[in-house]
Design an enzyme around this catalytic site. Structure first.
Site, PDB file in Angstrom:
ATOM      1  N   PHE A   1       5.393  25.801  35.441  1.00 18.04           N
ATOM      2  CA  PHE A   1       5.013  26.613  36.593  1.00 18.04           C
ATOM      3  C   PHE A   1       3.620  27.184  36.361  1.00 18.04           C
ATOM      4  CE2 PHE A   1       9.469  27.950  38.305  1.00 18.04           C
ATOM      5  CZ  PHE A   1       9.759  26.624  38.528  1.00 18.04           C
TER       6      PHE A   1
ATOM      7  N   LYS B   1      15.535  17.924  25.649  1.00 17.29           N
ATOM      8  CA  LYS B   1      16.127  18.957  26.516  1.00 17.29           C
ATOM      9  C   LYS B   1      17.520  18.537  26.993  1.00 17.29           C
ATOM     10  CE  LYS B   1      11.818  21.024  28.159  1.00 17.29           C
ATOM     11  NZ  LYS B   1      10.784  20.040  27.739  1.00 17.29           N
TER      12      LYS B   1
ATOM     13  N   HIS C   1      16.232  23.834  28.053  1.00 14.67           N
ATOM     14  CA  HIS C   1      14.816  24.147  28.262  1.00 14.67           C
ATOM     15  C   HIS C   1      14.611  25.628  27.975  1.00 14.67           C
ATOM     16  CE1 HIS C   1      10.871  24.423  29.735  1.00 14.67           C
ATOM     17  NE2 HIS C   1      11.017  24.062  30.991  1.00 14.67           N
TER      18      HIS C   1
ATOM     19  N   CYS D   1       5.618  27.370  30.474  1.00 16.96           N
ATOM     20  CA  CYS D   1       6.411  26.337  29.806  1.00 16.96           C
ATOM     21  C   CYS D   1       5.597  25.423  28.905  1.00 16.96           C
ATOM     22  CB  CYS D   1       7.188  25.531  30.842  1.00 16.96           C
ATOM     23  SG  CYS D   1       8.414  26.563  31.669  1.00 16.96           S
TER      24      CYS D   1
ATOM     25  N   HIS E   1       8.490  15.914  28.296  1.00 17.38           N
ATOM     26  CA  HIS E   1       8.888  17.238  28.796  1.00 17.38           C
ATOM     27  C   HIS E   1      10.315  17.115  29.350  1.00 17.38           C
ATOM     28  CE1 HIS E   1       8.553  21.223  30.444  1.00 17.38           C
ATOM     29  NE2 HIS E   1       8.808  20.787  31.651  1.00 17.38           N
TER      30      HIS E   1
ATOM     31  N   GLU F   1       6.308  13.098  35.692  1.00 14.72           N
ATOM     32  CA  GLU F   1       5.960  12.787  34.313  1.00 14.72           C
ATOM     33  C   GLU F   1       5.914  11.264  34.093  1.00 14.72           C
ATOM     34  OE1 GLU F   1       8.727  14.788  31.847  1.00 14.72           O
ATOM     35  OE2 GLU F   1       7.731  14.160  30.007  1.00 14.72           O
TER      36      GLU F   1
END
Lengths: 423, 405
Positions: A406, A342, A347, A170, A310, A321
């Protein structure tokens, strides 16, 4: 030796709710959302049935029948966005030494939809234990190893310099652009066509995120399903799309009178080295990436005008975050607008980092910070200024954009006007 | 910026040997490790040979909980990484976790794992897909798992460029060191000896259909008729020279001295393939004259057109028969992203022993003006080695390794 400064001089975007830069910015600045019930396939057996889909008809975007047959949907996105970026840059690539033009394309999950289709065809929908290779498509190898995405973009723009796919999950869309910056700075290329693409809205992707409950269960309210930083958030909403940029050295861009959108002024990646899907709650590694990226840009936290988050909308990420911003930016975490696009475009895994770079650059261009849509209920763990619901006019000369994914990947990039005053 | 980048640790998982000692014992004499496919029933396919790693039991090397979460490629990557760190002699606390990063190349990711989940999805339905699919297949899995297992919190990277990606990863690792990291674990891995992977290799159109292990993969031979896939890869520890000296690194194999990469022009353009330019760029980057190169580890596609292109590029730079050329991957098959890092391991071991490993089984075709080290190893002083890798789609990468004085 003075390091070469690298700037963005062309942008191409293909995103849900907006194909092309103009439509994309209209969507973001209006605060509308492009999330909806999945139409690409019958999603009724899945836990999460919402996604941000792109209404993309490849034949309307200059792809030939042969290209459409050969390329995965994500590769098609990449090529279309690359062509828009090159046209926007005004560069005549054919007039340059092709060895001095390189390509760096990010993707998180590669050609997953073509692999899924190939598997179904070759296994007779899973009935055959060993697949029948004679029923597999002739381009299967190019889906198997998605390096083909870089090749397709290079062929589309006539690049013969260093070319690669960057696939850090990501954060791919940030890391691929950073890789391109490195190549220009070190002198391995003069022009880089770089960005990222993903088309992950497929049954397999949906199923594995269902299994870990990473995606939203807010199926009844598709347009409001992506709720970053909101107390009622329930996970991310899958998206798809691409953003591609033309990067070149600042002085040569100025010499040719190019539109300079922004300098890619700083970058760092770090690993949280903790867990493949879990995050340490303190956000320390992401904070370190932010600090190092600011240092490289010779900027202080106080110089940032906007933080493009993000903001995936999972319980874990948004708190992590927020903690990282407080660590890295100190009091300026509270004073700087932070938003997650997003909330509007979902996403798209590996490509979203590049799409968010595009959003950041357009925020600088228009001096408008895009909002965090669907943010109506405050979460005490998320207590920054997330620009809820409505875009904000705001002087924007320096932007931080971040990604987290991830595998523990944490990336931060600083974009700034090249003529800014530096710390 | 000018500090040298050193190879200070190596770990390998190859069909010819799991671990450096076994690998080199087989490679230096060209012992064939290609054989019939055993990992799945390949009897219905026209190609039935592979370079497989036999006798690898992940549970003997890795914690039990990791095994069901990971594809074979990740298991091999983790074990090779353990070997490389042990070889580097890195004691806990020698370096801060934030000063160490990881950059790997991937080809097809955890592909066998992905195929199994696709099977469950379409046979049994979405609720049967494993939660681990969310991170076991994607191309970043090895970098992520290596970072977690070894507590490497510095910069990360993952590159995909078919075979060439394996060298591109090393070059990106060097960039990370030049930006201030002290150690980067780098390399590449692939393992897709599974039914859908096989269909992909077959679709590529360059797979050998020979059923004779010694005759199936013959680069630069008149009988060249394609390649045999292999599995595995290598993990290379690259360190900044000052940092390696400060911690007293016990093994300093070579300097990573130069790198260059290009992409071939679009098919039908009539323009020259990019390999020569990649080699010239790597040599210039290393500040190295072609005459200083003692051996070229060739990509060795095993496809006549590609073998010819490679031989012509080598001849253009070094002159006819101008440098010994070898392709020890004839013992293992082509390992995708793992192939070139394995060749880097062979190259630094060739330096150490003063021996060029052979291109096993191959009788060099007189059509190519290259000095191929075929069948038998050759004793030689190896101070500078050039490693080449080419990938489907036109990727060309070249790396120069140089012995330290």
């Amino acid at each position: 030796m003075v390091a070469r400064r690298v700037v963005i001089t062309g942008i191409g975007v293909l995103a849900p709710g907006g194909i092309g830069v103009r439509e994309f910015w209209e969507l973001l600045s209006s605060g509308r959302t492009a999330t909806r019930e999945i139409t690409h396939f019958d999603a009724s057996p899945f836990r999460s049935r919402v996604a941000a889909e792109a209404d993309f008809l490849p034949e309307l975007h200059g792809l030939t029948g042969q290209e459409i047959r050969r390329m995965d949907r994500a590769a098609q996105f990449g090529v279309v966005a690359a062509r828009e970026a090159v046209a926007d840059s005004g560069l005549d690539l054919a007039g340059l030494d092709p060895y001095r033009t390189g390509v760096s394309i990010g993707t998180g999950v590669g050609a997953v939809s073509s692999l899924d289709k190939a598997y179904r065809a070759a296994s007779d929908h899973g009935r055959l234990a060993a697949v029948d290779h004679t029923r597999a498509p002739g381009d299967l190898y190019d889906h198997f190893v998605p390096g083909s995405f870089a090749t397709e973009v290079a062929w589309a723009v006539g690049a013969e310099g260093p070319a690669t796919v960057v696939s850090t999950g990501c954060t791919s869309g940030i890391d691929s652009v950073a890789h391109a910056v490195d190549l220009i700075r070190e002198g391995s290329a003069d022009v880089m066509v770089t960005g990222a693409t993903d088309a992950p809205i497929t049954p397999l992707t949906l199923a594995c995120f269902d299994a870990i409950k990473a995606t939203t269960s807010l199926n009844d309210d598709p347009q409001r399903a992506s709720r970053p930083f909101d107390a009622t958030r329930r996970g991310f909403v899958l998206g798809e799309g691409a953003a591609v940029f033309v990067l070149e050295e600042l002085e040569s861009a100025r010499r040719r009178g190019a539109t300079v959108y922004a300098e890619v002024a700083g970058y760092a990646s770090r690993s949280s080295a903790f867990h493949m899907t879990g995050l340490r709650p303190d956000g320390r590694e992401l904070a370190e990436a932010i600090t190092v990226a600011l240092d490289e840009a010779h900027l202080n936290p106080s110089d940032l005008d906007y933080v493009n988050a993000h903001g995936s909308g999972t319980r874990q990420n948004d708190a992590h975050e927020t903690a990282a911003y407080k660590l890295a930016l100190g009091p300026y975490a509270h004073r700087t607008p932070v938003s997650s696009v997003k909330s509007m475009i979902g996403h798209s895994l590996g490509s979203v980092g590049s799409i968010e770079i595009a959003a950041s650059v357009l925020a600088m261009r228009h001096h408008v910070v895009p909002p965090t849509a669907n943010l109506r209920t405050r979460d005490p763990q998320c207590d920054l200024d997330y620009v809820p619901l409505v875009a904000r006019e705001h002087r924007t000369d320096a932007v931080l954009t971040v990604g987290s994914g991830f595998g523990g990947f944490q990336s931060a990039m600083v974009l700034a006007r090249p003529d800014r005053s530096t710390a | 910026m000018s500090a040298r980048t050193l190879v200070t640790g190596i770990g390998v998982a190859a069909p010819s040997g799991l671990g450096v000692e076994d690998f080199w014992a087989a490679t230096r004499i060209g012992k064939n490790a290609i054989g019939p496919v055993t990992r799945f029933d390949a009897s219905s396919y026209p190609s039935r040979l592979a370079g497989e790693i036999h006798g690898f039991e992940p549970g003997e090397h890795l914690p039990g909980r990791l095994v069901p979460q990971t594809d074979r490629v990740t298991q091999l990557a983790l074990v090779a990484t353990d070997c490389a760190f042990e070889d580097a002699g890195l004691a806990p606390g020698d370096l801060h976790p934030c000063d160490m990063g990881v950059v790997t190349a991937a080809g097809s990711g955890g592909f066998e794992f992905g195929e199994n989940e696709l099977r469950k999805l379409w046979r049994q339905g979405p609720k049967h897909v494993s939660a681990y699919q969310s991170f076991a297949w994607f191309y970043a899995v090895n970098t992520g798992q290596i970072a977690v297992r070894n507590d490497l919190r510095g910069p990360t990277g993952v590159l995909v460029g078919d075979q060439a990606g394996g060298l591109d990863a090393l070059a990106q690792a060097r960039r990370r060191l030049r930006k201030g990291s002290r150690l980067i674990a780098t390399g590449g891995f692939d393992a897709s000896v599974c039914s859908l992977g096989w269909a992909a290799h077959l679709a590529g159109g360059h797979m050998s259909t020979s059923h004779e292990p010694e005759r199936a993969y013959l680069p630069f031979d008149e009988a060249a008729s394609g390649y045999v896939p292999g599995e595995g890869g290598a993990l290379i520890i690259l360190e900044d020279e000052e940092s390696a000296a400060a911690r007293g690194a016990r093994n300093v194999y070579a300097e990573f001295a130069g790198y260059g990469a290009t992409l071939d022009p679009r098919p039908g353009s009539g323009r020259e393939p990019g390999l020569r330019r990649a080699v010239e760029t790597a040599l210039a980057d290393a500040g190295c004259h072609p005459a200083e190169v003692d051996v070229v580890f060739a990509d060795g596609a095993g496809v006549p057109r590609l073998d010819r292109e490679e031989a012509e590029a080598i001849t253009a730079v070094f002159g006819p028969l101008g440098v010994p050329v070898t392709a020890p991957k004839t013992t293992t098959g082509r390992i995708g992203a793992g192939a070139a890092p394995v060749d880097v391991v062979s190259a630094v071991l060739a330096m150490r022993e003063g021996l060029i490993p052979p291109t096993t089984n191959v009788e060099p075709s007189p059509a190519y003006d290259i000095d191929l080290v075929a069948v038998r190893p050759r004793t030689a002083s190896v101070r500078t080695a050039l490693v080449l890798a080419r990938g489907r789609g036109g990727f060309n990468s070249a790396v120069v390794l140089r012995a330290l004085d």
